[in-house]
Enzyme design. Structure first.
Site, PDB file in Angstrom:
ATOM      1  N   TYR A 180       0.846  -1.196   0.000  1.00 27.03           N
ATOM      2  CA  TYR A 180       0.000   0.000   0.000  1.00 27.03           C
ATOM      3  C   TYR A 180       0.879   1.242   0.000  1.00 27.03           C
ATOM      4  O   TYR A 180       1.525   1.569   0.996  1.00 27.03           O
ATOM      5  CB  TYR A 180      -0.897  -0.015   1.231  1.00 27.03           C
TER       6      TYR A 180
ATOM      7  N   LYS B  69      -1.087  -1.006  -4.228  1.00 24.26           N
ATOM      8  CA  LYS B  69      -2.294  -0.215  -4.031  1.00 24.26           C
ATOM      9  C   LYS B  69      -1.880   1.238  -3.816  1.00 24.26           C
ATOM     10  O   LYS B  69      -0.995   1.525  -3.007  1.00 24.26           O
ATOM     11  CB  LYS B  69      -3.071  -0.735  -2.822  1.00 24.26           C
TER      12      LYS B  69
END
EC number: 4.2.1.41
Length: 302
Positions: free
Chosen positions: A133, A158
């Site tokens: 992330y 992400k």
């Protein structure tokens, strides 16, 4: 891991005494899977990862695995200090998850090679595929993104930065690495539907949907319209539901989570309030949210 459809980020229900409510979490997840979720990301951002103990992350993951029973992939979060993230990764694997969402390191701004080292050390703690992330203290250069993507257990990135030009360069750099044809890219911005058309334009079609947690009918209608190129419906949902929701969300820090919990309660499942340092919405904001949900359902034809 391959995902299709809307990715479901459930909230974490708490009982009246503030403890993790496993029974309500199971009901919440079952409702989402039955509605058509393409994957379950439990104990992540919308699930108040920041306020959970590592034991609670493990318990929530086990509930998600048992509830989904293999129908869709289950990922859970790990993050913060590297030793803590390693422990959480091992716990999530022990609980039976299909993968791990690796959140940024705690506070410190690290050099790029430090971020690579962080990923290497956490991925060594289990055999799970990892989605990294990118947000906050973890901003990858395109070159570092390609290096991380080449690690054997990293399956996706992400993005929570919202810099489309930068993310486009990340996508292109990773795609130049041999063997990354199935590598996943995710739009991880709050209320990601608002930016989904822009991300779609750079080859990032997967996104987190917090709205799915409380209004799967709206989230699915938007997802179908975007995939079908139904621009009038996409625009109407953006203008009359998602845009006003974002404006309400931005009035109070932390509402990206707190409003979602209130939305779940408005739709019939009491999941308790948020833990500190977040605060629950007041009556006026809940009333506005209820009107927005009604309008979104109307536009979605639900």
């Amino acid at each position: 891991m391959k995902f299709q459809g809307v990715l479901f980020f459930p909230v974490t229900p708490f009982a009246a005494d503030g403890s993790l409510d496993e029974e309500r979490l199971a009901r919440h997840i079952e409702n989402g899977v039955a509605a058509g979720a393409g994957g379950v990301f439990v104990a992540c951002g919308t699930g108040e990862f920041h306020a959970l103990t590592s034991d609670e992350v493990e318990r929530a993951t086990r509930v998600a695995v048992e509830t989904t029973a293999g129908r869709v992939p289950v990922l859970a979060a790990a993050g913060g200090p590297t030793p803590v993230a390693r422990d959480q990764a091992a716990r999530v694997a022990r609980a039976g998850a299909d993968g791990l969402l690796l959140l940024p390191p705690y506070l410190v701004t690290a050099p790029q090679q430090g971020l690579v080292r962080h990923v290497e050390e956490v991925t060594a703690a289990s055999d799970l595929p990892v989605v990294f992330y990118q947000r906050g203290t973890a901003r990858l250069t395109p070159e570092t993104a390609a290096e991380i993507a080449a690690l054997p257990k990293v399956a996706g990135i992400k993005d929570g930065l919202g810099d489309i030009e930068h993310m486009h360069r990340v996508v292109r750099a990773v795609r130049a690495v041999p063997g990354t044809e199935d590598f996943g890219f995710f739009n991880g911005l709050p209320t990601a539907e608002m930016t989904a058309p822009a991300y779609q334009g750079i080859g990032v079609s997967l996104y987190s949907s917090a709205v799915f947690a409380f209004a799967p009918e709206i989230a699915l209608a938007f997802h179908r319209a975007l995939a079908a190129g139904d621009r009038p419906l996409v625009d109407t949902l953006l203008d009359e539901f998602y845009g006003p929701l974002v404006r309400l969300r931005d009035e109070v820090p932390g509402y990206a989570v707190a409003l979602v919990k209130s939305g779940v309660a408005l739709r019939g499942l009491d999941v308790g309030g948020v833990r500190a340092p977040l605060v629950d919405p007041g009556p006026e904001h809940i009333a506005r949210l209820a009107k927005l949900i009604d309008r979104g359902l109307e536009v979605a034809g639900a």
